[in-house]
Design a protein around this motif. Sequence first.
Motif, PDB file in Angstrom:
ATOM      1  N   THR A  54      13.664 -18.135  -2.013  1.00  8.44           N
ATOM      2  CA  THR A  54      12.765 -17.542  -2.993  1.00  8.44           C
ATOM      3  C   THR A  54      13.288 -16.182  -3.451  1.00  8.44           C
ATOM      4  OG1 THR A  54      11.383 -16.313  -1.419  1.00  8.44           O
ATOM      5  CG2 THR A  54      10.844 -18.651  -1.782  1.00  8.44           C
ATOM      6  N   ALA A  55      12.685 -15.680  -4.492  1.00  9.79           N
ATOM      7  CA  ALA A  55      13.071 -14.379  -5.057  1.00  9.79           C
ATOM      8  C   ALA A  55      12.153 -13.263  -4.558  1.00  9.79           C
ATOM      9  CB  ALA A  55      13.040 -14.449  -6.582  1.00  9.79           C
ATOM     10  N   TYR A  56      11.671 -13.382  -3.341  1.00 11.73           N
ATOM     11  CA  TYR A  56      10.706 -12.420  -2.802  1.00 11.73           C
ATOM     12  C   TYR A  56      11.225 -10.981  -2.863  1.00 11.73           C
ATOM     13  CZ  TYR A  56       7.868  -9.998   0.740  1.00 11.73           C
ATOM     14  OH  TYR A  56       7.066  -9.106   1.407  1.00 11.73           O
ATOM     15  N   LEU A  57      12.464 -10.754  -2.447  1.00 12.74           N
ATOM     16  CA  LEU A  57      12.978  -9.389  -2.453  1.00 12.74           C
ATOM     17  C   LEU A  57      13.073  -8.842  -3.868  1.00 12.74           C
ATOM     18  CD1 LEU A  57      15.728  -9.489   0.323  1.00 12.74           C
ATOM     19  CD2 LEU A  57      13.383  -8.620   0.475  1.00 12.74           C
ATOM     20  N   GLU A  58      13.389  -9.708  -4.824  1.00  5.26           N
ATOM     21  CA  GLU A  58      13.395  -9.282  -6.220  1.00  5.26           C
ATOM     22  C   GLU A  58      11.985  -8.947  -6.692  1.00  5.26           C
ATOM     23  OE1 GLU A  58      15.048 -11.739  -4.913  1.00  5.26           O
ATOM     24  OE2 GLU A  58      17.094 -11.786  -5.711  1.00  5.26           O
ATOM     25  N   HIS A  59      11.004  -9.695  -6.197  1.00  2.00           N
ATOM     26  CA  HIS A  59       9.621  -9.396  -6.560  1.00  2.00           C
ATOM     27  C   HIS A  59       9.177  -8.065  -5.962  1.00  2.00           C
ATOM     28  CE1 HIS A  59       8.841 -13.996  -7.135  1.00  2.00           C
ATOM     29  NE2 HIS A  59       9.708 -13.498  -7.991  1.00  2.00           N
ATOM     30  N   LEU A  60       9.601  -7.788  -4.743  1.00  5.95           N
ATOM     31  CA  LEU A  60       9.332  -6.464  -4.173  1.00  5.95           C
ATOM     32  C   LEU A  60       9.991  -5.373  -5.020  1.00  5.95           C
ATOM     33  CD1 LEU A  60       9.689  -6.647  -0.273  1.00  5.95           C
ATOM     34  CD2 LEU A  60       7.624  -6.122  -1.575  1.00  5.95           C
ATOM     35  N   ALA A  61      11.231  -5.616  -5.423  1.00  2.12           N
ATOM     36  CA  ALA A  61      11.938  -4.624  -6.236  1.00  2.12           C
ATOM     37  C   ALA A  61      11.218  -4.384  -7.555  1.00  2.12           C
ATOM     38  CB  ALA A  61      13.371  -5.089  -6.480  1.00  2.12           C
ATOM     39  N   ALA A  62      10.661  -5.456  -8.132  1.00  4.39           N
ATOM     40  CA  ALA A  62       9.920  -5.299  -9.387  1.00  4.39           C
ATOM     41  C   ALA A  62       8.687  -4.435  -9.198  1.00  4.39           C
ATOM     42  CB  ALA A  62       9.523  -6.671  -9.927  1.00  4.39           C
ATOM     43  N   ALA A  63       8.177  -4.390  -7.966  1.00  2.00           N
ATOM     44  CA  ALA A  63       7.039  -3.527  -7.653  1.00  2.00           C
ATOM     45  C   ALA A  63       7.487  -2.140  -7.201  1.00  2.00           C
ATOM     46  CB  ALA A  63       6.189  -4.181  -6.556  1.00  2.00           C
ATOM     47  N   GLY A  64       8.788  -1.884  -7.282  1.00  2.00           N
ATOM     48  CA  GLY A  64       9.311  -0.572  -6.932  1.00  2.00           C
ATOM     49  C   GLY A  64       9.576  -0.374  -5.459  1.00  2.00           C
ATOM     50  N   VAL A  65       9.752  -1.491  -4.725  1.00  5.85           N
ATOM     51  CA  VAL A  65       9.945  -1.406  -3.280  1.00  5.85           C
ATOM     52  C   VAL A  65      11.321  -1.945  -2.898  1.00  5.85           C
ATOM     53  CG1 VAL A  65       9.101  -2.126  -1.019  1.00  5.85           C
ATOM     54  CG2 VAL A  65       7.476  -1.684  -2.870  1.00  5.85           C
ATOM     55  N   ALA A  66      12.185  -1.070  -2.400  1.00  2.53           N
ATOM     56  CA  ALA A  66      13.452  -1.479  -1.802  1.00  2.53           C
ATOM     57  C   ALA A  66      13.254  -1.619  -0.300  1.00  2.53           C
ATOM     58  CB  ALA A  66      14.533  -0.443  -2.087  1.00  2.53           C
ATOM     59  N   PRO A  67      13.940  -2.552   0.356  1.00  2.00           N
ATOM     60  CA  PRO A  67      13.754  -2.711   1.806  1.00  2.00           C
ATOM     61  C   PRO A  67      13.905  -1.414   2.592  1.00  2.00           C
ATOM     62  CG  PRO A  67      15.009  -4.558   0.950  1.00  2.00           C
ATOM     63  CD  PRO A  67      14.848  -3.581  -0.188  1.00  2.00           C
ATOM     64  N   GLU A  68      14.855  -0.573   2.182  1.00  2.50           N
ATOM     65  CA  GLU A  68      15.102   0.676   2.911  1.00  2.50           C
ATOM     66  C   GLU A  68      13.979   1.682   2.742  1.00  2.50           C
ATOM     67  OE1 GLU A  68      17.127  -0.722   0.705  1.00  2.50           O
ATOM     68  OE2 GLU A  68      18.653  -1.588   2.047  1.00  2.50           O
ATOM     69  N   SER A  69      13.123   1.496   1.724  1.00  4.58           N
ATOM     70  CA  SER A  69      12.060   2.462   1.451  1.00  4.58           C
ATOM     71  C   SER A  69      10.761   2.152   2.183  1.00  4.58           C
ATOM     72  CB  SER A  69      11.780   2.514  -0.055  1.00  4.58           C
ATOM     73  OG  SER A  69      11.133   1.316  -0.500  1.00  4.58           O
ATOM     74  N   VAL A  70      10.701   1.017   2.874  1.00  5.25           N
ATOM     75  CA  VAL A  70       9.467   0.622   3.556  1.00  5.25           C
ATOM     76  C   VAL A  70       9.341   1.386   4.866  1.00  5.25           C
ATOM     77  CG1 VAL A  70       8.222  -1.297   4.625  1.00  5.25           C
ATOM     78  CG2 VAL A  70       9.483  -1.653   2.486  1.00  5.25           C
ATOM     79  N   ASP A  71       8.185   1.979   5.076  1.00  2.00           N
ATOM     80  CA  ASP A  71       7.934   2.769   6.282  1.00  2.00           C
ATOM     81  C   ASP A  71       7.229   1.984   7.377  1.00  2.00           C
ATOM     82  OD1 ASP A  71       8.751   5.590   5.354  1.00  2.00           O
ATOM     83  OD2 ASP A  71       7.425   4.924   3.757  1.00  2.00           O
ATOM     84  N   LEU A 121       0.849  -1.186   0.000  1.00  2.00           N
ATOM     85  CA  LEU A 121       0.000   0.000   0.000  1.00  2.00           C
ATOM     86  C   LEU A 121       0.887   1.239   0.000  1.00  2.00           C
ATOM     87  CD1 LEU A 121      -1.862  -2.308   1.021  1.00  2.00           C
ATOM     88  CD2 LEU A 121      -2.967  -0.623   2.509  1.00  2.00           C
ATOM     89  N   ARG A 122       0.550   2.180  -0.871  1.00  2.00           N
ATOM     90  CA  ARG A 122       1.238   3.470  -0.874  1.00  2.00           C
ATOM     91  C   ARG A 122       0.209   4.526  -0.489  1.00  2.00           C
ATOM     92  NH1 ARG A 122       3.873   0.473  -4.967  1.00  2.00           N
ATOM     93  NH2 ARG A 122       6.152   0.508  -4.753  1.00  2.00           N
ATOM     94  N   SER A 123       0.456   5.109   0.676  1.00  2.00           N
ATOM     95  CA  SER A 123      -0.534   6.001   1.279  1.00  2.00           C
ATOM     96  C   SER A 123       0.173   7.172   1.942  1.00  2.00           C
ATOM     97  CB  SER A 123      -1.356   5.235   2.332  1.00  2.00           C
ATOM     98  OG  SER A 123      -2.255   6.083   3.010  1.00  2.00           O
ATOM     99  N   GLY A 124      -0.259   8.390   1.623  1.00  5.26           N
ATOM    100  CA  GLY A 124       0.309   9.578   2.253  1.00  5.26           C
ATOM    101  C   GLY A 124       1.802   9.704   2.074  1.00  5.26           C
ATOM    102  N   GLY A 125       2.317   9.253   0.934  1.00  2.00           N
ATOM    103  CA  GLY A 125       3.746   9.352   0.672  1.00  2.00           C
ATOM    104  C   GLY A 125       4.575   8.263   1.323  1.00  2.00           C
ATOM    105  N   ARG A 126       3.930   7.294   1.959  1.00  2.00           N
ATOM    106  CA  ARG A 126       4.650   6.210   2.633  1.00  2.00           C
ATOM    107  C   ARG A 126       4.317   4.861   2.003  1.00  2.00           C
ATOM    108  NH1 ARG A 126       4.369   6.180   8.938  1.00  2.00           N
ATOM    109  NH2 ARG A 126       2.119   5.984   8.584  1.00  2.00           N
ATOM    110  N   THR A 127       5.203   3.907   2.228  1.00  2.00           N
ATOM    111  CA  THR A 127       5.022   2.547   1.736  1.00  2.00           C
ATOM    112  C   THR A 127       4.737   1.631   2.915  1.00  2.00           C
ATOM    113  OG1 THR A 127       6.507   2.904  -0.137  1.00  2.00           O
ATOM    114  CG2 THR A 127       6.101   0.619   0.524  1.00  2.00           C
ATOM    115  N   ILE A 128       3.597   0.946   2.840  1.00  2.00           N
ATOM    116  CA  ILE A 128       3.151   0.050   3.909  1.00  2.00           C
ATOM    117  C   ILE A 128       3.027  -1.352   3.344  1.00  2.00           C
ATOM    118  CG2 ILE A 128       1.244  -0.518   5.490  1.00  2.00           C
ATOM    119  CD1 ILE A 128       1.499   3.032   4.289  1.00  2.00           C
ATOM    120  N   LEU A 129       3.670  -2.321   3.974  1.00  2.00           N
ATOM    121  CA  LEU A 129       3.553  -3.720   3.592  1.00  2.00           C
ATOM    122  C   LEU A 129       2.621  -4.434   4.557  1.00  2.00           C
ATOM    123  CD1 LEU A 129       7.278  -4.699   2.831  1.00  2.00           C
ATOM    124  CD2 LEU A 129       5.610  -3.547   1.337  1.00  2.00           C
ATOM    125  N   VAL A 130       1.691  -5.203   4.006  1.00  2.00           N
ATOM    126  CA  VAL A 130       0.758  -5.960   4.842  1.00  2.00           C
ATOM    127  C   VAL A 130       1.112  -7.438   4.723  1.00  2.00           C
ATOM    128  CG1 VAL A 130      -1.661  -6.482   5.320  1.00  2.00           C
ATOM    129  CG2 VAL A 130      -1.023  -4.222   4.449  1.00  2.00           C
TER     130      VAL A 130
END
Length: 317
Positions: free
Chosen positions: A112-129, A82-91
């Motif tokens: 698994t390639a989970y982190l690569e799948h997050l990256a494909a969605a434009g999410v780097a671990p450091e960017s998660v709020d 979820l991208r809400s109010g300028g922040r990235t939220i993972l559920v």
Amino acid sequence: MTEITTTETTTTSEHLTFGEVTVSRAVESVGSIGMVPNQFFPGTDPAAWDGHESELRPFHLEEDGATTMESTARVAMQTWILRSGGRTILVDACVGNDKDRPDVPSWSRLQTAYLEHLAAAGVAPESVDVVVNTHLHADHVGWNTRLVDGAWVPTFPNAEYLMPAEDLAFWDPAHDNRTVMGPGAHGVWADSIAPVLAAGQATAWSGSHRIDDALTLEAAPGHTPGASILRLASGDDEVLFVGDTLHSPAQVVDAHTSSCFDEDPVQSDRTRDRLFTEAAARGLLLFAAHFAGHGGFRVEKTGDGFRIVEWAGLTAI
């Protein structure tokens, strides 16, 4: 009604927009859970399966049995982004890599390639709020941490991890509570929960917790003592992320049958009925944690039960 179509499996779907919030998903895995309906949902009504094949296949029931009751359930391990109010939220945070899960061998020592799948969605671990653990089962907290130089460290170093207080108390090894998940469930604490607590990144909450103007966590117990849902309300839109309130579309028809993983089946039934009643009355989309296919759905009241009348517009997996 949205037409259900079969598409190739993708690592992430396209996004949906609700008011000012966008929703997409990163998929860790999708496939058979290895249990037929009577194993996964003890006492389930065969009519909820045999009479609803079009809602179940191909996305929620495998083709590995001659009948629906002989086929195994198909589930997704996925994270809602979820991208809400300028922040990235993972559920929810799936199963994770390198974890030792002796009670569930298919979840042990994954790569698994989970982190690569997050990256494909434009999410780097450091960017998660924010990371939301709707509850603290192994398949919802696994990527809370990752193995670095032999130590478990938070995967998302800048995130606040929201954990239900009731689940923290229930799975704290010091309390030695009995669980339907078996003794192996307590091992999850050491590799996926304790490191986040030690890092000072966890926030325990109870009852309800407002994340921002659009997102609110609400208690929905039964599956676990602290099981929760996430309510998204933005502009004229409102949807519910219902975690493990249900695991199959058959539970919409047979709303009073719980999964074998529910700690309190009676309370779980009440929670499902409450959520379906609200969703039917208000036309809300529901997104379940483990639904493959299009992920989200709408229900309507029919007689003493409910039925699915529309699927969300996400690309099917």
